[in-house]
Enzyme design. Structure first.
Site, mmCIF file in Angstrom:
data_model
loop_
_atom_site.group_PDB
_atom_site.id
_atom_site.type_symbol
_atom_site.label_atom_id
_atom_site.label_comp_id
_atom_site.label_asym_id
_atom_site.label_seq_id
_atom_site.Cartn_x
_atom_site.Cartn_y
_atom_site.Cartn_z
ATOM 1 N N HIS A 154 0.787 -1.289 0.061
ATOM 2 C CA HIS A 154 -0.030 0.080 0.081
ATOM 3 C C HIS A 154 0.717 1.257 0.085
ATOM 4 O O HIS A 154 0.608 2.043 0.858
ATOM 5 C CB HIS A 154 -1.119 -0.006 1.146
ATOM 6 C CG HIS A 154 -1.712 -1.219 1.285
ATOM 7 N ND1 HIS A 154 -2.777 -1.623 0.311
ATOM 8 C CD2 HIS A 154 -1.810 -2.197 2.071
ATOM 9 C CE1 HIS A 154 -3.356 -2.655 0.538
ATOM 10 N NE2 HIS A 154 -2.969 -3.339 1.775
ATOM 11 N N ARG A 156 2.396 3.209 3.064
ATOM 12 C CA ARG A 156 1.644 4.140 4.102
ATOM 13 C C ARG A 156 1.368 3.480 5.281
ATOM 14 O O ARG A 156 1.004 3.870 6.287
ATOM 15 C CB ARG A 156 0.517 4.605 3.327
ATOM 16 C CG ARG A 156 0.634 5.496 2.119
ATOM 17 C CD ARG A 156 -0.500 6.228 1.642
ATOM 18 N NE ARG A 156 -1.245 5.194 1.189
ATOM 19 C CZ ARG A 156 -1.188 4.396 -0.076
ATOM 20 N NH1 ARG A 156 -0.384 4.852 -1.050
ATOM 21 N NH2 ARG A 156 -2.336 3.701 -0.385
ATOM 22 N N GLY A 202 6.179 0.294 -6.458
ATOM 23 C CA GLY A 202 7.667 0.660 -6.798
ATOM 24 C C GLY A 202 7.940 0.619 -8.338
ATOM 25 O O GLY A 202 9.081 0.263 -8.782
#
Length: 177
Positions: free
Chosen positions: A40, A43, A79
């Protein structure tokens, strides 16, 4: 929850946020169409492994559980910044990738034209990596095209952000001011 969710829709159901091989196998055995490897965006817990780091062990566990690529799709979310990242994910077994931040940055900076440009850049970069790797089709990308043995070392060189480094003053302790 999974049986209920599958009962109210005819769409394929994927499980997002998978961080380990065991969860991916449980999703496969529950009859889901696939899973999304995601932390996620870091976060929730910024020290979690990225999807690409989890991918090799997930693919191995799914093979051992009898899953086939056409029956259970694995996606990597997070990413992905360059075409080479897409190539690596596909080589390690991903059916696809999510590109959230590049879309966000492109949209915020340049609007719709920025997103179109970003997609073209990713396509061009992926095609160049494929050419340099001798893979004329996405289906010809295999695990032998990447070195994944040090993936778990969690030492990933990140491009520096010159804008942030030169725009914002670092916070210094009061004794150094």
């Amino acid at each position: 929850d999974v049986p209920w969710l599958k009962s109210i829709t005819s769409m394929k159901v994927l499980l997002k946020g998978v961080q380990c091989a065991e969860d991916a196998v449980m999703a496969y055995k529950a009859g889901l169409a696939g899973c999304v490897l995601s932390n996620h965006g870091g976060r929730q817990l910024d020290t979690c492994r990225s999807g690409i780091e989890v991918l090799p062990e997930v693919m191995e566990a799914l093979r051992e559980a009898g899953a086939k690529r056409e029956d259970f799709a694995v996606f990597v979310d997070g990413g992905i910044r360059r075409g080479a990242d897409i190539f690596k994910a596909v080589a390690l077994g991903a059916a696809g990738v999510g590109v959230g931040r590049p879309v966000l940055y492109s949209l915020a900076s340049y609007g719709e034209k920025g997103i179109v440009r970003m997609v073209h850049m990713l396509q061009d970069e992926l095609q160049m990596v494929m050419r340099l790797s001798g893979t004329p089709r996405v289906s010809s990308i295999t695990e032998q095209h990447v070195i994944a043995k040090n993936l778990a070392d969690h030492i990933v060189p990140l491009p520096s952000d010159s804008l942030v480094q030169s725009t914002y003053m670092p916070l210094l302790p009061a004794s150094r001011m």
